[in-house]
Design a protein around this motif. Structure first.
Motif, PDB file in Angstrom:
ATOM      1  N   GLY A  69     104.990  75.047  -4.392  1.00 22.10           N
ATOM      2  CA  GLY A  69     105.342  73.772  -5.020  1.00 22.10           C
ATOM      3  C   GLY A  69     104.562  73.522  -6.302  1.00 22.10           C
ATOM      4  N   SER A  70     103.702  74.469  -6.702  1.00 23.14           N
ATOM      5  CA  SER A  70     102.960  74.306  -7.955  1.00 23.14           C
ATOM      6  C   SER A  70     103.912  74.472  -9.135  1.00 23.14           C
ATOM      7  N   PRO A  71     103.863  73.528 -10.086  1.00 20.79           N
ATOM      8  CA  PRO A  71     104.749  73.628 -11.255  1.00 20.79           C
ATOM      9  C   PRO A  71     104.337  74.730 -12.224  1.00 20.79           C
ATOM     10  N   LYS A  72     103.245  75.436 -11.935  1.00 19.58           N
ATOM     11  CA  LYS A  72     102.788  76.497 -12.825  1.00 19.58           C
ATOM     12  C   LYS A  72     103.537  77.808 -12.625  1.00 19.58           C
ATOM     13  N   PHE A  73     104.363  77.891 -11.588  1.00 22.77           N
ATOM     14  CA  PHE A  73     105.090  79.139 -11.313  1.00 22.77           C
ATOM     15  C   PHE A  73     106.590  78.859 -11.311  1.00 22.77           C
ATOM     16  N   PHE A  74     107.320  79.670 -12.090  1.00 21.75           N
ATOM     17  CA  PHE A  74     108.765  79.449 -12.125  1.00 21.75           C
ATOM     18  C   PHE A  74     109.535  80.760 -12.286  1.00 21.75           C
ATOM     19  N   PHE A 125     110.604  73.470 -12.862  1.00 25.72           N
ATOM     20  CA  PHE A 125     109.267  73.660 -13.432  1.00 25.72           C
ATOM     21  C   PHE A 125     109.295  74.371 -14.789  1.00 25.72           C
ATOM     22  N   GLY A 126     110.205  75.304 -14.970  1.00 25.23           N
ATOM     23  CA  GLY A 126     110.283  76.030 -16.240  1.00 25.23           C
ATOM     24  C   GLY A 126     110.670  75.092 -17.371  1.00 25.23           C
ATOM     25  N   ALA A 127     111.699  74.283 -17.138  1.00 27.56           N
ATOM     26  CA  ALA A 127     112.142  73.323 -18.157  1.00 27.56           C
ATOM     27  C   ALA A 127     111.000  72.370 -18.496  1.00 27.56           C
ATOM     28  N   ALA A 148     101.037  79.059 -17.413  1.00 29.47           N
ATOM     29  CA  ALA A 148     101.988  79.190 -16.308  1.00 29.47           C
ATOM     30  C   ALA A 148     102.298  80.668 -16.080  1.00 29.47           C
ATOM     31  N   GLY A 149     103.134  80.936 -15.088  1.00 27.85           N
ATOM     32  CA  GLY A 149     103.512  82.322 -14.801  1.00 27.85           C
ATOM     33  C   GLY A 149     104.950  82.400 -14.316  1.00 27.85           C
ATOM     34  N   THR A 150     105.636  83.489 -14.678  1.00 30.81           N
ATOM     35  CA  THR A 150     106.961  83.736 -14.105  1.00 30.81           C
ATOM     36  C   THR A 150     106.840  84.773 -13.006  1.00 30.81           C
ATOM     37  N   LEU A 151     107.765  84.666 -12.045  1.00 31.74           N
ATOM     38  CA  LEU A 151     107.799  85.618 -10.927  1.00 31.74           C
ATOM     39  C   LEU A 151     109.207  86.177 -10.821  1.00 31.74           C
ATOM     40  N   THR A 152     109.309  87.501 -10.737  1.00 31.20           N
ATOM     41  CA  THR A 152     110.626  88.122 -10.608  1.00 31.20           C
ATOM     42  C   THR A 152     111.017  88.123  -9.132  1.00 31.20           C
TER      43      THR A 152
END
Ligand SMILES: NC(=O)N[C@@H](CC(=O)O)C(=O)O
Ligand SMILES: [Zn+2]
Ligand SMILES: [Zn+2]
Length: 343
Positions: free
Chosen positions: A237-242, A294-296, A191-195
């Motif tokens: 809407g992809s759960p891979k980005f939060f 998505f993060g949880a 996954a990936g986080t976005l600031t």
């Protein structure tokens, strides 16, 4: 206009330590239920017992009547042992391990010099289901600073993922199209986080009309085409980005200097600023999944049950906030933010 969402979490947060905790923890705690706490203190948080003691200091800075759960991390070093990984996983309070390539960013001098040295720890993490959080930049002096993320993915992240495909990975604070494509092309355990600053700004914000140190962070802001790729991913809407703010307070004088520190302070208005970014993209309906679900799901934690409400009512950010005996200049200092959190 107003918008009610499941209470968000912040999956990448720097709180620092000592007296400043009393200044920065309340900003995050007023909007987030939980946050993944970065371990790049001086000295770094490399042992479970340090993480647990740090957790107590954070909890002591949470205002009365507010619920906020710090999710702790360990700092990966060349010598972090598989035993320590197992102790961390068994503690119930350590949720991830953070990889800083040595020299890549603030307080990373104790970081990893060669990923091969960390195989035993990484294998223990894969077994325990502990995710590896990655500051994905190479540090070789001959690599252009704007290319350091893309080169890291090619030289280090893809080989790591091939060698240990079951290891959960989060590419933190993605700033490039290549970062987005890596995450999209990998399995559900990547996954990936976005600031919010990388969603709202490109490198012009930092360099046009004068050099603006309060927009300097690592990985550095990139060109507009990359920002567009980040917005597309965040609102897909992809759960891979939060959501992961990477809010990283530095005292004013350390930023406004001939050699200014990397890091933006955004925790004072994180969800409000993300709402602006999603609104600009015409995707406010996608904010809740990104910020609150998505993060949880990725970390295997329950989604929050309570909600927050944002109202479209502009307010002006203070010129500064206290940071212990110093001041921190927040993003948008002295300027307006379109959304306000209803408390
Ligand atoms: N993002 C930054 O520019 N700075 C962070 C470190 C980090 O997340 O790389 C910090 O701790 O100040
Ligand atoms: Zn980082
Ligand atoms: Zn960070």
């Amino acid at each position: 206009m107003q918008l009610t969402l499941t209470r968000p979490d912040d999956w990448h947060l720097h709180l620092r330590d000592g007296p400043v905790l009393a200044d920065v923890v309340p900003h995050s705690a007023r909007q987030c239920a939980r946050a993944i706490i970065m371990p790049n203190l001086k000295p770094p948080v490399t042992r479970t017992e340090q993480a647990l003691a740090y957790r107590e200091r954070i909890l002591a800075a949470v205002p009365a009547g507010v619920e906020f759960t710090p999710l702790m991390t360990l700092y990966l070093t060349d010598t972090l042992s598989p035993e320590e990984i197992r102790t961390a996983a068994a503690s119930g309070h350590v949720h991830a391990v953070k990889l800083y390539p040595a020299g890549a960013t603030t307080h990373s001098d104790a970081g990893v010099t060669d990923l091969h040295r960390t195989w035993p720890a990484l294998e223990a993490m894969a077994e325990a289901g502990l995710p590896l959080l990655v500051h994905g930049e190479v540090t070789e002096p001959d690599i252009d600073i704007f290319d350091r993320e893309a080169v890291f993915i090619e030289r280090h992240l893809e080989p790591l993922h091939r060698r240990l495909p079951e290891l959960k990975l989060v590419l933190e604070h993605i700033t490039t199209r290549q970062g987005i494509e890596f995450v999209q092309g990998a399995g559900p355990n990547v996954a990936g986080t976005l600031t919010v600053h990388h969603l709202l700004y490109n490198r012009n914000a930092m360099l046009v009309g004068g050099i603006r140190p309060h927009y300097y962070c690592l990985p550095v802001l990139k060109r507009e085409t990359h920002r567009e790729a980040l917005i597309a991913a965040a609102t897909s809407g992809s759960p891979k980005f939060f959501l992961g703010t990477d809010s990283a307070p530095h005292p004013q004088h350390a930023k406004e200097s001939a050699c200014g520190c990397a890091g933006l302070y955004t925790a004072h208005a994180a969800i409000e600023l993300y709402a602006e970014a999603f609104e600009q993209a015409g995707a406010l309906d996608r904010l809740e999944g990104f910020a609150s679900h998505f993060g949880a799901d990725f970390y295997g934690l329950p989604r929050n049950r309570d909600t927050v409400t944002l109202v479209r009512e502009p307010w002006t950010v203070p010129e500064s906030y206290p940071l212990g005996k110093e001041k921190v200049i927040p993003l948008r200092a002295g300027k307006e933010i379109a959304w306000r959190l209803q408390l």
